[in-house]
Write a protein that holds these residues in place. Structure first.
Motif, PDB file in Angstrom:
ATOM      1  N   LYS A   5       0.849  -1.186   0.000  1.00  0.00           N
ATOM      2  CA  LYS A   5       0.000   0.000   0.000  1.00  0.00           C
ATOM      3  C   LYS A   5       0.889   1.242   0.000  1.00  0.00           C
ATOM      4  O   LYS A   5       1.823   1.353   0.782  1.00  0.00           O
ATOM      5  N   ALA A   6       0.591   2.145  -0.896  1.00  0.00           N
ATOM      6  CA  ALA A   6       1.326   3.409  -0.998  1.00  0.00           C
ATOM      7  C   ALA A   6       0.307   4.507  -1.258  1.00  0.00           C
ATOM      8  O   ALA A   6      -0.875   4.231  -1.466  1.00  0.00           O
ATOM      9  N   SER A   7       0.778   5.750  -1.254  1.00  0.00           N
ATOM     10  CA  SER A   7      -0.159   6.839  -1.518  1.00  0.00           C
ATOM     11  C   SER A   7       0.338   7.706  -2.664  1.00  0.00           C
ATOM     12  O   SER A   7       1.513   8.058  -2.741  1.00  0.00           O
ATOM     13  N   CYS A   8      -0.586   8.019  -3.534  1.00  0.00           N
ATOM     14  CA  CYS A   8      -0.339   8.918  -4.658  1.00  0.00           C
ATOM     15  C   CYS A   8      -0.836  10.301  -4.228  1.00  0.00           C
ATOM     16  O   CYS A   8      -1.912  10.409  -3.631  1.00  0.00           O
ATOM     17  N   PRO A   9      -0.075  11.366  -4.519  1.00  0.00           N
ATOM     18  CA  PRO A   9      -0.523  12.700  -4.115  1.00  0.00           C
ATOM     19  C   PRO A   9      -1.845  13.115  -4.773  1.00  0.00           C
ATOM     20  O   PRO A   9      -2.576  13.932  -4.226  1.00  0.00           O
ATOM     21  N   CYS A  10      -2.149  12.533  -5.920  1.00  0.00           N
ATOM     22  CA  CYS A  10      -3.402  12.887  -6.619  1.00  0.00           C
ATOM     23  C   CYS A  10      -4.557  11.955  -6.265  1.00  0.00           C
ATOM     24  O   CYS A  10      -5.686  12.403  -6.082  1.00  0.00           O
ATOM     25  N   CYS A  11      -4.269  10.657  -6.169  1.00  0.00           N
ATOM     26  CA  CYS A  11      -5.337   9.653  -6.040  1.00  0.00           C
ATOM     27  C   CYS A  11      -5.524   9.121  -4.624  1.00  0.00           C
ATOM     28  O   CYS A  11      -6.496   8.423  -4.359  1.00  0.00           O
ATOM     29  N   GLY A  12      -4.584   9.373  -3.751  1.00  0.00           N
ATOM     30  CA  GLY A  12      -4.668   8.816  -2.404  1.00  0.00           C
ATOM     31  C   GLY A  12      -4.051   7.430  -2.342  1.00  0.00           C
ATOM     32  O   GLY A  12      -3.116   7.119  -3.077  1.00  0.00           O
ATOM     33  N   GLU A  15      -2.932   0.284  -4.195  1.00  0.00           N
ATOM     34  CA  GLU A  15      -2.334  -1.015  -3.899  1.00  0.00           C
ATOM     35  C   GLU A  15      -1.462  -1.427  -5.069  1.00  0.00           C
ATOM     36  O   GLU A  15      -1.860  -1.313  -6.227  1.00  0.00           O
ATOM     37  N   LEU A  16      -0.255  -1.918  -4.744  1.00  0.00           N
ATOM     38  CA  LEU A  16       0.739  -2.272  -5.757  1.00  0.00           C
ATOM     39  C   LEU A  16       1.277  -3.673  -5.495  1.00  0.00           C
ATOM     40  O   LEU A  16       1.243  -4.164  -4.359  1.00  0.00           O
ATOM     41  N   GLY A  37       4.540   3.756 -10.605  1.00  0.00           N
ATOM     42  CA  GLY A  37       3.568   4.382 -11.487  1.00  0.00           C
ATOM     43  C   GLY A  37       2.194   4.172 -10.880  1.00  0.00           C
ATOM     44  O   GLY A  37       1.789   3.036 -10.631  1.00  0.00           O
ATOM     45  N   CYS A  38       1.485   5.256 -10.629  1.00  0.00           N
ATOM     46  CA  CYS A  38       0.163   5.135 -10.018  1.00  0.00           C
ATOM     47  C   CYS A  38      -0.766   4.372 -10.966  1.00  0.00           C
ATOM     48  O   CYS A  38      -0.894   4.736 -12.133  1.00  0.00           O
ATOM     49  N   PRO A  39      -1.393   3.304 -10.477  1.00  0.00           N
ATOM     50  CA  PRO A  39      -2.266   2.533 -11.347  1.00  0.00           C
ATOM     51  C   PRO A  39      -3.535   3.289 -11.766  1.00  0.00           C
ATOM     52  O   PRO A  39      -4.164   2.935 -12.747  1.00  0.00           O
ATOM     53  N   LYS A  40      -3.872   4.355 -11.037  1.00  0.00           N
ATOM     54  CA  LYS A  40      -5.090   5.108 -11.369  1.00  0.00           C
ATOM     55  C   LYS A  40      -4.807   6.250 -12.346  1.00  0.00           C
ATOM     56  O   LYS A  40      -5.401   6.323 -13.409  1.00  0.00           O
ATOM     57  N   LYS A  42      -1.654   7.138 -13.541  1.00  0.00           N
ATOM     58  CA  LYS A  42      -0.467   6.834 -14.362  1.00  0.00           C
ATOM     59  C   LYS A  42       0.719   7.779 -14.123  1.00  0.00           C
ATOM     60  O   LYS A  42       1.709   7.697 -14.821  1.00  0.00           O
ATOM     61  N   ASP A  43       0.629   8.689 -13.161  1.00  0.00           N
ATOM     62  CA  ASP A  43       1.766   9.543 -12.817  1.00  0.00           C
ATOM     63  C   ASP A  43       2.836   8.717 -12.110  1.00  0.00           C
ATOM     64  O   ASP A  43       2.521   7.751 -11.407  1.00  0.00           O
ATOM     65  N   GLU A  44       4.103   9.114 -12.287  1.00  0.00           N
ATOM     66  CA  GLU A  44       5.167   8.462 -11.528  1.00  0.00           C
ATOM     67  C   GLU A  44       5.303   9.175 -10.196  1.00  0.00           C
ATOM     68  O   GLU A  44       5.405  10.404 -10.157  1.00  0.00           O
ATOM     69  N   VAL A  45       5.271   8.413  -9.139  1.00  0.00           N
ATOM     70  CA  VAL A  45       5.387   8.947  -7.787  1.00  0.00           C
ATOM     71  C   VAL A  45       6.732   8.493  -7.237  1.00  0.00           C
ATOM     72  O   VAL A  45       7.087   7.322  -7.330  1.00  0.00           O
ATOM     73  N   ARG A  46       7.473   9.442  -6.675  1.00  0.00           N
ATOM     74  CA  ARG A  46       8.795   9.136  -6.107  1.00  0.00           C
ATOM     75  C   ARG A  46       8.846   9.687  -4.695  1.00  0.00           C
ATOM     76  O   ARG A  46       8.543  10.857  -4.472  1.00  0.00           O
ATOM     77  N   LYS A  47       9.254   8.826  -3.754  1.00  0.00           N
ATOM     78  CA  LYS A  47       9.293   9.223  -2.347  1.00  0.00           C
ATOM     79  C   LYS A  47      10.603   8.759  -1.712  1.00  0.00           C
ATOM     80  O   LYS A  47      11.170   7.747  -2.116  1.00  0.00           O
ATOM     81  N   PRO A  48      11.073   9.496  -0.703  1.00  0.00           N
ATOM     82  CA  PRO A  48      12.296   9.075  -0.005  1.00  0.00           C
ATOM     83  C   PRO A  48      12.060   7.756   0.738  1.00  0.00           C
ATOM     84  O   PRO A  48      10.945   7.472   1.173  1.00  0.00           O
ATOM     85  N   ALA A  49      13.134   6.986   0.856  1.00  0.00           N
ATOM     86  CA  ALA A  49      13.036   5.691   1.537  1.00  0.00           C
ATOM     87  C   ALA A  49      14.093   5.616   2.628  1.00  0.00           C
ATOM     88  O   ALA A  49      15.269   5.407   2.347  1.00  0.00           O
ATOM     89  N   GLY A  50      13.652   5.784   3.851  1.00  0.00           N
ATOM     90  CA  GLY A  50      14.546   5.610   4.990  1.00  0.00           C
ATOM     91  C   GLY A  50      14.801   4.128   5.222  1.00  0.00           C
ATOM     92  O   GLY A  50      14.243   3.253   4.527  1.00  0.00           O
ATOM     93  N   GLU A  51      15.627   3.835   6.206  1.00  0.00           N
ATOM     94  CA  GLU A  51      15.982   2.431   6.476  1.00  0.00           C
ATOM     95  C   GLU A  51      14.765   1.578   6.788  1.00  0.00           C
ATOM     96  O   GLU A  51      14.691   0.423   6.365  1.00  0.00           O
ATOM     97  N   ASP A  52      13.795   2.136   7.523  1.00  0.00           N
ATOM     98  CA  ASP A  52      12.601   1.372   7.867  1.00  0.00           C
ATOM     99  C   ASP A  52      11.754   1.060   6.636  1.00  0.00           C
ATOM    100  O   ASP A  52      11.234  -0.047   6.484  1.00  0.00           O
ATOM    101  N   VAL A  53      11.632   2.011   5.717  1.00  0.00           N
ATOM    102  CA  VAL A  53      10.873   1.799   4.484  1.00  0.00           C
ATOM    103  C   VAL A  53      11.585   0.781   3.599  1.00  0.00           C
ATOM    104  O   VAL A  53      10.946  -0.096   3.015  1.00  0.00           O
TER     105      VAL A  53
END
Length: 112
Positions: A5-12, A15-16, A37-40, A42-53
């Motif tokens: 589960k992730a979140s898209c800034p446009c779609c909320g 599930e991937l 790539g958001c399945p709804k 189609k925008d590419e979403v990029r987010k930082p990934a800390g050690e826990d992520v």
């Protein structure tokens, strides 16, 4: 099959599958990220990934891409930045010089 589960800034929330997520782990920890790539929308979403992520995504089956930043990119630089005029001047010097080696031997300060 694992669902991520992730979140898209446009779609909320979306599930991937693990194959839909790109995880890039960098030698400089603050530069690691994950993207999808958001399945709804189609925008590419990029987010930082800390050690826990990173640990969470790896445990979910996401393949890891390793990336090492060259040492030169992390060096501290001093002095003024190169301007477009500097680049153009350099290109003109190269264009007007028949023998680059002789120019280098004399030094650039004699050509202006």
């Amino acid at each position: 099959m694992t669902t991520i589960k992730a979140s898209c800034p446009c779609c909320g929330d979306v599930e991937l599958t693990p194959k839909q997520v790109r995880l890039v782990v960098c030698s400089a920890k603050d530069r690691s990220f994950y993207a999808f790539g958001c399945p709804k929308c189609k925008d590419e979403v990029r987010k930082p990934a800390g050690e826990d992520v990173v640990a969470l995504l790896v445990s979910g089956g996401v393949a890891v891409e390793r990336w090492s930043i060259p040492a030169e990119a992390m060096e501290e630089h001093h002095g003024s930045t190169i301007a477009w005029d500097d680049v153009l001047d350099f290109a003109l010097v190269l264009d007007s010089c028949d023998d680059l080696a002789s120019l280098a031997a004399r030094g650039l300060r004699t050509v202006r």
